[in-house]
Design an enzyme around this catalytic site. Structure first.
Site, PDB file in Angstrom:
ATOM      1  N   LYS A 133      -8.538  13.534   4.954  1.00  0.00           N
ATOM      2  CA  LYS A 133      -7.632  12.381   4.886  1.00  0.00           C
ATOM      3  C   LYS A 133      -6.614  12.581   5.988  1.00  0.00           C
ATOM      4  O   LYS A 133      -6.577  13.638   6.613  1.00  0.00           O
ATOM      5  CB  LYS A 133      -6.956  12.320   3.515  1.00  0.00           C
ATOM      6  CG  LYS A 133      -6.292  13.642   3.082  1.00  0.00           C
ATOM      7  CD  LYS A 133      -5.736  13.578   1.664  1.00  0.00           C
ATOM      8  CE  LYS A 133      -6.776  13.690   0.581  1.00  0.00           C
ATOM      9  NZ  LYS A 133      -6.700  12.682  -0.433  1.00  0.00           N
ATOM     10  N   ARG A 134      -5.787  11.565   6.264  1.00  0.00           N
ATOM     11  CA  ARG A 134      -4.732  11.761   7.244  1.00  0.00           C
ATOM     12  C   ARG A 134      -3.878  12.961   6.857  1.00  0.00           C
ATOM     13  O   ARG A 134      -3.719  13.262   5.670  1.00  0.00           O
ATOM     14  CB  ARG A 134      -3.870  10.487   7.339  1.00  0.00           C
ATOM     15  CG  ARG A 134      -4.573   9.326   8.010  1.00  0.00           C
ATOM     16  CD  ARG A 134      -5.001   9.660   9.420  1.00  0.00           C
ATOM     17  NE  ARG A 134      -3.852   9.759  10.285  1.00  0.00           N
ATOM     18  CZ  ARG A 134      -3.420   8.783  11.097  1.00  0.00           C
ATOM     19  NH1 ARG A 134      -4.093   7.651  11.175  1.00  0.00           N
ATOM     20  NH2 ARG A 134      -2.356   8.950  11.838  1.00  0.00           N
ATOM     21  N   HIS A 193       0.807  -1.232   0.000  1.00  0.00           N
ATOM     22  CA  HIS A 193       0.000   0.000   0.000  1.00  0.00           C
ATOM     23  C   HIS A 193       0.832   1.272   0.000  1.00  0.00           C
ATOM     24  O   HIS A 193       0.276   2.362   0.150  1.00  0.00           O
ATOM     25  CB  HIS A 193      -0.923   0.046   1.221  1.00  0.00           C
ATOM     26  CG  HIS A 193      -1.949  -1.027   1.235  1.00  0.00           C
ATOM     27  ND1 HIS A 193      -3.218  -0.851   0.714  1.00  0.00           N
ATOM     28  CD2 HIS A 193      -1.905  -2.291   1.696  1.00  0.00           C
ATOM     29  CE1 HIS A 193      -3.908  -1.972   0.878  1.00  0.00           C
ATOM     30  NE2 HIS A 193      -3.126  -2.868   1.472  1.00  0.00           N
ATOM     31  N   LYS A 228       0.564  14.391   1.188  1.00  0.00           N
ATOM     32  CA  LYS A 228      -0.816  14.656   0.741  1.00  0.00           C
ATOM     33  C   LYS A 228      -1.047  16.151   0.499  1.00  0.00           C
ATOM     34  O   LYS A 228      -2.053  16.557  -0.064  1.00  0.00           O
ATOM     35  CB  LYS A 228      -1.821  14.119   1.768  1.00  0.00           C
ATOM     36  CG  LYS A 228      -1.759  12.586   1.919  1.00  0.00           C
ATOM     37  CD  LYS A 228      -2.761  12.083   2.952  1.00  0.00           C
ATOM     38  CE  LYS A 228      -2.612  10.610   3.279  1.00  0.00           C
ATOM     39  NZ  LYS A 228      -3.274   9.717   2.302  1.00  0.00           N
ATOM     40  N   LYS A 284     -14.969   7.891  -3.196  1.00  0.00           N
ATOM     41  CA  LYS A 284     -16.219   8.175  -2.478  1.00  0.00           C
ATOM     42  C   LYS A 284     -16.803   9.508  -2.936  1.00  0.00           C
ATOM     43  O   LYS A 284     -18.011   9.626  -3.170  1.00  0.00           O
ATOM     44  CB  LYS A 284     -15.968   8.190  -0.966  1.00  0.00           C
ATOM     45  CG  LYS A 284     -15.532   6.830  -0.431  1.00  0.00           C
ATOM     46  CD  LYS A 284     -14.909   6.893   0.963  1.00  0.00           C
ATOM     47  CE  LYS A 284     -14.147   5.589   1.231  1.00  0.00           C
ATOM     48  NZ  LYS A 284     -13.298   5.655   2.436  1.00  0.00           N
ATOM     49  N   THR A 321      -8.687   6.433  -1.698  1.00  0.00           N
ATOM     50  CA  THR A 321     -10.024   5.844  -1.811  1.00  0.00           C
ATOM     51  C   THR A 321     -11.091   6.889  -1.494  1.00  0.00           C
ATOM     52  O   THR A 321     -12.221   6.784  -1.959  1.00  0.00           O
ATOM     53  CB  THR A 321     -10.182   4.646  -0.853  1.00  0.00           C
ATOM     54  OG1 THR A 321      -9.604   4.986   0.411  1.00  0.00           O
ATOM     55  CG2 THR A 321      -9.510   3.408  -1.399  1.00  0.00           C
TER      56      THR A 321
HETATM   57  C1  F68 Z   1      -1.040   1.949   8.793  1.00  0.00           C
HETATM   58  C2  F68 Z   1      -0.027   1.472   9.591  1.00  0.00           C
HETATM   59  C3  F68 Z   1       1.272   1.509   9.155  1.00  0.00           C
HETATM   60  C4  F68 Z   1       2.364   1.001  10.033  1.00  0.00           C
HETATM   61  C5  F68 Z   1       1.573   2.003   7.917  1.00  0.00           C
HETATM   62  C6  F68 Z   1       0.575   2.478   7.109  1.00  0.00           C
HETATM   63  C7  F68 Z   1      -0.738   2.446   7.560  1.00  0.00           C
HETATM   64  C8  F68 Z   1      -1.830   2.956   6.722  1.00  0.00           C
HETATM   65  O1  F68 Z   1      -2.881   3.266   7.256  1.00  0.00           O
HETATM   66  N1  F68 Z   1      -1.632   3.042   5.397  1.00  0.00           N
HETATM   67  C9  F68 Z   1      -2.564   3.438   4.515  1.00  0.00           C
HETATM   68  O2  F68 Z   1      -3.680   3.785   4.858  1.00  0.00           O
HETATM   69  N2  F68 Z   1      -2.221   3.393   3.237  1.00  0.00           N
HETATM   70  C10 F68 Z   1      -3.161   3.761   2.213  1.00  0.00           C
HETATM   71  O3  F68 Z   1      -3.807   2.592   1.741  1.00  0.00           O
HETATM   72  C11 F68 Z   1      -4.887   2.913   0.905  1.00  0.00           C
HETATM   73  C12 F68 Z   1      -5.578   1.635   0.533  1.00  0.00           C
HETATM   74  O4  F68 Z   1      -4.820   0.906  -0.366  1.00  0.00           O
HETATM   75  C13 F68 Z   1      -4.413   3.697  -0.313  1.00  0.00           C
HETATM   76  O5  F68 Z   1      -5.538   4.089  -1.036  1.00  0.00           O
HETATM   77  C14 F68 Z   1      -3.591   4.910   0.096  1.00  0.00           C
HETATM   78  O6  F68 Z   1      -3.023   5.512  -1.041  1.00  0.00           O
HETATM   79  C15 F68 Z   1      -2.511   4.488   1.056  1.00  0.00           C
HETATM   80  O7  F68 Z   1      -1.806   5.627   1.529  1.00  0.00           O
END
Ligand code: F68
Length: 831
Positions: free
Chosen positions: A567-568, A376, A573, A679, A675
């Site tokens: 978003k985070r 991811h 971002k 939405k 994602t």
């Molecule tokens: C959570 C824990 C750790 C240690 C690292 C990353 C994450 C995390 O939440 N990552 C995350 O949300 N990644 C996102 O995944 C989505 C689903 O595939 C993508 O759409 C986003 O681009 C990606 O940043």
């Protein structure tokens, strides 16, 4: 007459045989009352909506459990292949309204609650979010299990039952305050504890060799400190199809010996402390969505998830097939949600070799045919690496197995590229350096038959960049699965008015076949339809205003362009780019440059990882800029900037129907997919975005004329790094210069001198990986195109309809069908 032999007088009967529960409003009312009065013990004087929520949820749960059992039996009867989605995060949000929709109980519940004089919305609002995830990755897992159930695929989700989910965010003096999220405080009506599914998880100790009865050399992992993992199951209903799948979450618990041994030794306090250490494992979700911090507790969490889930699957296997594993790979598949559960590769080897006595090669074949890995992120700081020393201490047997896997793998690499020692060093599962580290992504790749990225660009970059060596070795292992989101929660349920309008136009097949939305396209040319579309969307905006009103103590102007970025908070971002644009607009207002002005509300929301210094600064900047702008009488309704605290799943359900413009403005090449972008699009928002992640595919689907593109491409970003000179760019752009000058002169931090210096420095740094300054001008020009389009409401509405119409690809049903066709290969099981 009481029968003395009563106990044995009848043959054992099926204790679960019951007549089906009614699905009408009257049936629901009866059950609601019984639950409210008898199960919960409440009376007419109890006025808390919480208990009404619980009574209704129990009423729904009974109906879920009915179908759940039928699904179990159907899977058992078919004895078919199954898949398991292993994820440290399932960001489920609320369950009640989704369960109502999927069971087809929406109307009956509405009538029942009306007849009981209860306010359904109020009950729904009293449900806490199950916030067992950070962001996109966790929410994707939740969307995926919804789609699996809807597609009638035998897929179980395995995760952890954190006592505390994602922290709740408050803002004080513009800064993020984290409050613990004790989401289980009032119990959880949706889960069932299954103590009969409890497994022992080993930690610590050491290994020793011995010979078994057949004289074979074996390894024992001994003197361990064991912890129990107890299963808690939540039903996952498909959309009106009778299927109910399972989300199984593990709770850590102390073993009984802990208590007994220590207690008998008279050391009660120590015994309780040991118990706490064990139970701490699933106490809290780590709130980092990017960088790993290498904490031992996190590795314990990961191992507990992997080991408990594998033991569970193997227990079921052995119960029906004994120790014959020849068919195991043909019947089981584990999808690893990022590297977080990838210790499962080594754990499956341990279970097969040490516990079930399989020869290494046979076990390895099974493992490699059973595991599949989804990546991811490309960000190097997010790639998991664990210190070999920590690993040895906590999981000595697993470390040995990883070393063995690595030795055999490197022999394979050597055979493929004889004499290429640089490649061996690059590809080794163990990174050499001043401290040896285990590269979890490499373990996942080596131990899997499938490796996928989450959008086309991301998968391409994995193959050409991050995992290039592995791609050269095993090109066919790599594939793409562009993300999707469930249209049940993200359109049907969160935007019922728009859903009804769509259904009126094209029928309701879109709910399970989102590609049907393409039939909406011709309606974009229908003036009457456009008017209705506009009215529905305007009402959604009004609801968003009303929802925010209490929280923000502020009325937003519904006629303004709602420009949303939720978003985070992360530098890549680029919430900063958004803020720079807001400051730019503010300056135009101050200079009286407001010809053809479009009123705008810029809404930003998101959480910062508690240890992420820059992300927290960005939140503070947003709030400070908002404070100045929103109180400036020259600005009035022309511009508002709002930081929405505590962004979460249930907030997004209210936000996305009311957004006009969706901000997807990451530095190209950095956002794996996104994602939220999907939405917003489904709900008729237009996107302003870079060529990053799934934005690229969104634009392909909707057409360039219905998308506001800006910014450098991934290639351009890469080549610019050599000679990036943000200060020169600032000096050549008078408007940008003025924006930076306003920041630098302390206009937004009059009584807090210097607090934004780190932000300004990062923007001006030639090493800035996010290249915010490079994209500023292009972003401003794209925003001007947005305003032009918004001024022509007929045109905007057309574009909005066309966005919804083109969003069919971004259903998680499509994604899951691809996972199934190309990776899992499961049958669809009618229930
Ligand atoms: C959570 C824990 C750790 C240690 C690292 C990353 C994450 C995390 O939440 N990552 C995350 O949300 N990644 C996102 O995944 C989505 C689903 O595939 C993508 O759409 C986003 O681009 C990606 O940043």
């Amino acid at each position: 007459m009481p029968n003395r032999h009563f106990k044995h007088s009848k043959p054992k009967c099926d204790l679960t045989q019951l007549p089906s529960l009614g699905m009408g409003a009257d049936d629901l009312i009866m059950d609601f009352k019984r639950n409210y009065s008898h199960r919960l013990g409440r009376d007419e004087y109890c006025r808390s909506p919480h208990y009404a929520y619980e009574a209704l949820s129990l009423t729904i749960t009974d109906r879920l459990i009915e179908r759940w059992k039928k699904s179990f039996s159907a899977y058992k009867a078919q004895d078919c292949k199954r898949a398991y989605y292993l994820s440290m995060e399932f960001l489920m949000g609320r369950t009640l309204s989704n369960a109502m929709l999927n069971l087809g109980l929406d109307d009956a519940v509405k009538k029942a609650m009306y007849d009981l004089g209860l306010d359904l919305e109020e009950l729904q609002e009293s449900e806490p979010d199950a916030g067992l995830g950070n962001g996109g990755l966790g929410r994707l897992a939740a969307c995926f299990i919804d789609s699996c159930a809807t597609l009638q695929l035998p897929v179980t989700g395995y995760g952890l039952r954190y006592e505390y989910g994602m922290f709740s965010q408050a803002i004080s003096k513009g800064e993020q305050i984290e409050n613990p999220d004790h989401w289980l405080r009032n119990g959880n009506v949706w889960e069932i504890e299954r103590a009969e599914r409890t497994y022992r998880i080993k930690f610590g100790g050491h290994t020793e060799r011995h010979r078994d009865d057949n004289g074979k050399e074996k390894t024992r992992w001994v003197e361990t400190h064991d912890v129990l993992a107890i299963a808690y199951d939540t039903p996952v209903p498909g959309y009106q199809n009778g299927t109910v799948n399972t989300l199984r979450l593990w709770k850590a618990s102390a073993t009984e010996e802990f208590d007994l041994q220590e207690f008998n030794a008279g050391d009660y306090a120590e015994s309780v402390a040991a118990k706490n250490t064990a139970e701490n494992i699933t106490m809290v979700l780590y709130p980092n969505d990017a960088n790993e911090n290498g904490k031992a507790l996190r590795l314990r969490q990961q191992y507990l998830l992997a080991s408990a889930s594998l033991q569970d699957v193997i227990a079921l296997w052995v119960a029906t097939r004994g120790n014959d594993f020849s068919e195991f790979a043909a019947k089981n598949c584990f999808q690893l949600n990022d590297t977080h559960p990838s210790i499962a590769v080594a754990e499956l080897m341990r279970l097969l070799v040490d516990k079930h006595n399989l020869p290494w090669d046979e076990a390895w074949q099974i493992t490699r045919q059973t595991m599949a890995y989804t990546n991811h992120t490309l960000l190097p700081e997010a790639l998991e690496r664990w210190s070999v020393n920590l690993f040895k201490q906590l999981l000595p047997r697993l470390m040995e197995i990883i070393f063995e896997i690595n030795a055999r793998f490197l022999a394979e690499v050597s055979a493929h590229w004889p004499g290429d020692s640089a490649r061996l060093r690059r590809m080794s599962l163990i990174e050499e350096g001043h401290e040896q580290m285990v590269r979890m992504a490499y373990l996942a790749i080596v131990g899997s038959f499938s490796v996928n990225g989450v959008a086309a660009l991301h998968s391409k970059l994995l193959q050409q960049g991050l995992f290039r060596d592995f791609y050269e070795l095993w090109p066919t292992k790599f594939n793409n699965k562009t993300n999707g989101v469930t249209p049940r929660r993200w359109l049907a349920n969160c935007n019922p008015d728009l859903a009804a309008l769509i259904t009126e136009a094209i029928g309701d097949d879109w709910v399970t076949d989102l590609s049907q939305l393409h039939k909406l396209a011709p309606f974009a040319d229908d003036k009457k339809f456009r008017k209705r579309w506009r009215e529905v969307r305007q009402r959604a905006k009004q609801r968003l205003v009303d929802y925010k009103k209490q929280e923000l103590l502020m009325d937003l102007n519904v006629n303004a362009l709602f420009d949303v970025q939720v978003k985070r908070i992360h530098e890549y971002k680029r919430q900063l780019l958004n803020v720079l644009h807001v400051i730019y607009l503010y300056q135009r207002i101050k200079q009286g440059d407001t010809q053809n002005w479009v009123d705008r509300c810029v809404l930003i929301g998101g959480k910062a990882a508690p240890g992420y210094y820059m992300a927290k600064k960005i939140i503070k900047l947003i709030n400070n800029v908002a404070n100045v702008i929103n109180h400036d009488p020259d600005v009035g309704n022309k511009l508002k900037l709002v930081f929405m605290p505590n962004y979460r799943v249930s907030a997004m359900e209210k936000i996305c129907p009311g957004a006009d413009l969706s901000e997807q403005i990451s530095t190209a090449g950095k956002e794996a997919s996104g994602t939220g972008n999907m939405k917003f699009m489904m709900n008729g928002a237009l996107t302003i975005g870079t060529l990053d992640g799934a934005n690229i595919e969104i634009r392909e689907e909707v057409g360039d004329e219905n998308f506001f593109l800006f910014g450098l491409t991934e290639d351009q970003v890469e080549s610019l790094h050599q000679h990036y000179d943000p200060v020169a760019i600032i000096n050549q752009d008078e408007e940008l210069k003025a924006v930076i000058a306003l920041l630098e002169c302390g206009h937004f931090n009059q009584f807090e001198p210097g607090i934004f210096d780190p932000i300004i420095a990062s923007l001006k740094n030639p090493q800035d990986p996010w290249m915010t300054i490079a994209d500023f001008r292009s972003f401003v020009e794209a925003q001007k195109r947005v305003e032009m389009a918004y001024q022509d409401q007929e045109r905007w509405t057309r574009m909005s309809i066309l966005n919804t119409a083109a969003s069919g690809k971004f259903s998680a049903d499509r994604t899951i069908n691809e996972y199934n066709d190309e990776i899992w290969k499961l049958p669809k099981v009618k229930v």
